[in-house]
Design a protein around this motif. Structure first.
Motif, PDB file in Angstrom:
ATOM      1  N   GLU A  39       0.831  -1.203   0.000  1.00  0.00           N
ATOM      2  CA  GLU A  39       0.000   0.000   0.000  1.00  0.00           C
ATOM      3  C   GLU A  39       0.862   1.248   0.000  1.00  0.00           C
ATOM      4  O   GLU A  39       0.591   2.228  -0.716  1.00  0.00           O
ATOM      5  CB  GLU A  39      -0.936  -0.009   1.214  1.00  0.00           C
ATOM      6  CG  GLU A  39      -1.927  -1.151   1.254  1.00  0.00           C
ATOM      7  CD  GLU A  39      -2.941  -1.066   0.134  1.00  0.00           C
ATOM      8  OE1 GLU A  39      -3.123   0.029  -0.429  1.00  0.00           O
ATOM      9  OE2 GLU A  39      -3.548  -2.102  -0.191  1.00  0.00           O
ATOM     10  N   ALA A  42       2.390   1.779  -3.428  1.00  0.00           N
ATOM     11  CA  ALA A  42       1.399   2.272  -4.386  1.00  0.00           C
ATOM     12  C   ALA A  42       1.144   3.762  -4.188  1.00  0.00           C
ATOM     13  O   ALA A  42       1.047   4.529  -5.161  1.00  0.00           O
ATOM     14  CB  ALA A  42       0.101   1.487  -4.248  1.00  0.00           C
ATOM     15  N   VAL A  46       1.896   6.854  -6.929  1.00  0.00           N
ATOM     16  CA  VAL A  46       0.904   7.852  -7.359  1.00  0.00           C
ATOM     17  C   VAL A  46       1.420   9.262  -7.096  1.00  0.00           C
ATOM     18  O   VAL A  46       1.274  10.170  -7.927  1.00  0.00           O
ATOM     19  CB  VAL A  46      -0.435   7.611  -6.639  1.00  0.00           C
ATOM     20  CG1 VAL A  46      -1.408   8.746  -6.921  1.00  0.00           C
ATOM     21  CG2 VAL A  46      -1.044   6.291  -7.072  1.00  0.00           C
ATOM     22  N   THR A  50       2.227  12.058 -10.021  1.00  0.00           N
ATOM     23  CA  THR A  50       1.525  13.349 -10.042  1.00  0.00           C
ATOM     24  C   THR A  50       2.510  14.516 -10.112  1.00  0.00           C
ATOM     25  O   THR A  50       2.268  15.504 -10.806  1.00  0.00           O
ATOM     26  CB  THR A  50       0.647  13.479  -8.789  1.00  0.00           C
ATOM     27  OG1 THR A  50      -0.255  12.374  -8.742  1.00  0.00           O
ATOM     28  CG2 THR A  50      -0.147  14.780  -8.826  1.00  0.00           C
ATOM     29  N   VAL A 193     -15.039   3.064  -6.363  1.00  0.00           N
ATOM     30  CA  VAL A 193     -13.875   3.357  -7.207  1.00  0.00           C
ATOM     31  C   VAL A 193     -12.854   4.172  -6.428  1.00  0.00           C
ATOM     32  O   VAL A 193     -11.638   3.933  -6.508  1.00  0.00           O
ATOM     33  CB  VAL A 193     -14.323   4.095  -8.479  1.00  0.00           C
ATOM     34  CG1 VAL A 193     -13.112   4.541  -9.299  1.00  0.00           C
ATOM     35  CG2 VAL A 193     -15.224   3.209  -9.323  1.00  0.00           C
ATOM     36  N   ARG A 194     -13.323   5.151  -5.664  1.00  0.00           N
ATOM     37  CA  ARG A 194     -12.410   5.996  -4.893  1.00  0.00           C
ATOM     38  C   ARG A 194     -11.615   5.164  -3.883  1.00  0.00           C
ATOM     39  O   ARG A 194     -10.414   5.385  -3.692  1.00  0.00           O
ATOM     40  CB  ARG A 194     -13.206   7.088  -4.191  1.00  0.00           C
ATOM     41  CG  ARG A 194     -12.357   8.086  -3.419  1.00  0.00           C
ATOM     42  CD  ARG A 194     -13.206   9.246  -2.932  1.00  0.00           C
ATOM     43  NE  ARG A 194     -14.325   8.803  -2.120  1.00  0.00           N
ATOM     44  CZ  ARG A 194     -15.594   8.910  -2.478  1.00  0.00           C
ATOM     45  NH1 ARG A 194     -15.910   9.430  -3.652  1.00  0.00           N
ATOM     46  NH2 ARG A 194     -16.555   8.494  -1.680  1.00  0.00           N
ATOM     47  N   GLN A 196     -10.825   1.977  -4.115  1.00  0.00           N
ATOM     48  CA  GLN A 196      -9.844   1.125  -4.794  1.00  0.00           C
ATOM     49  C   GLN A 196      -8.647   1.939  -5.284  1.00  0.00           C
ATOM     50  O   GLN A 196      -7.510   1.473  -5.242  1.00  0.00           O
ATOM     51  CB  GLN A 196     -10.509   0.398  -5.974  1.00  0.00           C
ATOM     52  CG  GLN A 196     -11.690  -0.478  -5.581  1.00  0.00           C
ATOM     53  CD  GLN A 196     -11.355  -1.478  -4.489  1.00  0.00           C
ATOM     54  OE1 GLN A 196     -10.361  -2.186  -4.584  1.00  0.00           O
ATOM     55  NE2 GLN A 196     -12.161  -1.508  -3.441  1.00  0.00           N
ATOM     56  N   LEU A 197      -8.905   3.155  -5.777  1.00  0.00           N
ATOM     57  CA  LEU A 197      -7.804   3.967  -6.295  1.00  0.00           C
ATOM     58  C   LEU A 197      -6.908   4.506  -5.187  1.00  0.00           C
ATOM     59  O   LEU A 197      -5.695   4.639  -5.365  1.00  0.00           O
ATOM     60  CB  LEU A 197      -8.368   5.138  -7.123  1.00  0.00           C
ATOM     61  CG  LEU A 197      -9.059   4.762  -8.434  1.00  0.00           C
ATOM     62  CD1 LEU A 197      -9.581   6.013  -9.121  1.00  0.00           C
ATOM     63  CD2 LEU A 197      -8.121   4.017  -9.364  1.00  0.00           C
ATOM     64  N   SER A 198      -7.494   4.825  -4.051  1.00  0.00           N
ATOM     65  CA  SER A 198      -6.710   5.410  -2.965  1.00  0.00           C
ATOM     66  C   SER A 198      -5.886   4.377  -2.221  1.00  0.00           C
ATOM     67  O   SER A 198      -4.922   4.725  -1.541  1.00  0.00           O
ATOM     68  CB  SER A 198      -7.634   6.132  -1.983  1.00  0.00           C
ATOM     69  OG  SER A 198      -8.472   5.196  -1.315  1.00  0.00           O
ATOM     70  N   GLY A 199      -6.268   3.090  -2.327  1.00  0.00           N
ATOM     71  CA  GLY A 199      -5.589   2.067  -1.562  1.00  0.00           C
ATOM     72  C   GLY A 199      -6.030   2.001  -0.115  1.00  0.00           C
ATOM     73  O   GLY A 199      -5.528   1.187   0.660  1.00  0.00           O
ATOM     74  N   ASP A 201      -9.053   1.101   1.225  1.00  0.00           N
ATOM     75  CA  ASP A 201     -10.391   0.526   1.103  1.00  0.00           C
ATOM     76  C   ASP A 201     -10.831  -0.196   2.359  1.00  0.00           C
ATOM     77  O   ASP A 201     -11.984  -0.642   2.446  1.00  0.00           O
ATOM     78  CB  ASP A 201     -10.444  -0.443  -0.087  1.00  0.00           C
ATOM     79  CG  ASP A 201      -9.411  -1.553   0.029  1.00  0.00           C
ATOM     80  OD1 ASP A 201      -8.397  -1.336   0.702  1.00  0.00           O
ATOM     81  OD2 ASP A 201      -9.618  -2.631  -0.572  1.00  0.00           O
ATOM     82  N   ASP A 302     -16.707  -5.127  -9.528  1.00  0.00           N
ATOM     83  CA  ASP A 302     -16.437  -5.283 -10.954  1.00  0.00           C
ATOM     84  C   ASP A 302     -16.649  -6.727 -11.411  1.00  0.00           C
ATOM     85  O   ASP A 302     -16.332  -7.067 -12.550  1.00  0.00           O
ATOM     86  CB  ASP A 302     -15.007  -4.840 -11.277  1.00  0.00           C
ATOM     87  CG  ASP A 302     -13.966  -5.641 -10.505  1.00  0.00           C
ATOM     88  OD1 ASP A 302     -14.357  -6.400  -9.594  1.00  0.00           O
ATOM     89  OD2 ASP A 302     -12.761  -5.486 -10.800  1.00  0.00           O
TER      90      ASP A 302
END
Length: 328
Positions: A39, A42, A46, A50, A193-194, A196-199, A201, A302
């Motif tokens: 985590e 990841a 990101v 950015t 989705v938020r 999963q993208l942020s890690g 969860d 999904d």
């Protein structure tokens, strides 16, 4: 420090917002925990992506095109208009000096009738005057009017286009209300989705329902049922808090093979607004909703819709068992 304490601190550690003591404790935990280390890696990836992403400035050609599309005001015509208005309202003064002779305007082109002017537009192109670089060669035939004849009609077209562009931009910028019934679905998909993208969860990492359920005590004004469905192929991996439909709700996180399934649990309001059992898709994600145990359940994943139907059946069957049997 365990995973439940470390997970909320990973974001702050990536932005270097932790104190030295907290950063040291987190570093020691991450060095021994493979899950938290993934985590953290990841989040760092990101952050780095950015910061190195290129920043694009609007090109100068865009500004030139917008300025050129605005109707131009002839300063000479404006001065003549003010002078004629003043001469109409006041008598001409008597002056002993001879009147001055106005020098002739260079290369004055007589203006053609409006109907012929629109014919000229068709020959030289509707928007030629407003694009930079368009010029009529001196002495070249202009179809009986040239740029001077195109002034008024093309200016009108340009003003209309400019007004249309402003209206369209305002229409795109002003938020439009969502379609009836789609707000909750959009919130659920965005939350899934938020996460999963942020890690981030999972707030409480555990496969034990007796650990996950007490974690919600004091964080919500209701007690969500928590069931372990590993025997049916849906392994409980933890839970988290989220904000959906203008309230805090409990989210149970299950795994089915390689798919993550977020199950949102919220109490019934008794106003009939809760959905009947149904299945749908939104933005490529499957959703299922039903009522059971005095709660409203929403599942988002999904995975295939048939997988959520299996989860629904397994959870409903589990909730129908006696409390003593469910506690085992």
């Amino acid at each position: 420090m365990d995973c439940n304490e470390a997970r909320p601190l990973l974001d702050a550690a990536t932005d270097r917002e932790l104190s030295a003591a907290e950063a040291l404790r987190l570093e020691q935990h991450v060095a021994t925990c493979a899950s938290c280390r993934r985590e953290a890696q990841a989040l760092q990836a990101v952050s780095q992506a950015t910061r190195v992403a290129p920043y694009f400035n609007a090109p100068d050609a865009l500004r030139a095109r917008l300025v050129a599309a605005l109707p131009a005001v002839d300063a000479t015509d404006e001065q003549e208009g003010h002078a004629s208005a003043a001469s109409d309202s006041q008598p001409a003064p008597v002056s002993p000096r001879p009147p001055s002779v106005e020098p002739p305007r260079p290369e004055t082109v007589p203006e053609r009738p409006p109907e012929r002017a629109f014919d000229s537009i068709g020959k030289v192109g509707k928007f030629g005057k407003f694009w930079p670089g368009w010029r009529t060669p001196r002495g070249a035939p202009t179809g009986g009017g040239g740029p001077a004849a195109l002034g008024r009609p093309v200016a009108i077209v340009g003003a209309a286009l400019a007004a249309l562009a402003v209206t369209a931009s305002l229409f795109l910028l002003v938020p439009r209300p969502p379609a009836p019934g789609s707000s909750l679905v959009d919130d659920l998909v965005a939350s899934h989705v938020r996460a999963q993208l942020s890690g981030h969860d999972i707030d409480v990492v555990s496969s034990d329902q007796h650990t996950v359920k007490p974690w919600f005590n004091g964080r919500l004004d209701y007690a969500p049922p928590v069931e372990d469905l590993a025997a049916s192929g849906f392994a409980l991996t933890g839970g988290r808090l989220d904000y959906v439909d203008h309230r805090r709700v409990a989210v149970l996180v299950y795994r089915y093979r390689k798919h993550v399934i977020d199950v949102y649990v919220m109490p019934e309001q008794g106003d009939g607004a809760a959905p009947a059992p149904s299945a749908s898709t939104s933005d490529g994600y499957a959703l299922a909703s039903w009522r059971a145990g005095g709660m409203i359940w929403w599942a988002v994943s999904d995975a295939e819709p048939a997988v959520l139907a299996q989860l629904h059946a397994a959870l409903t069957e589990r909730l129908q068992r006696p409390s003593a049997e469910r506690a085992q």
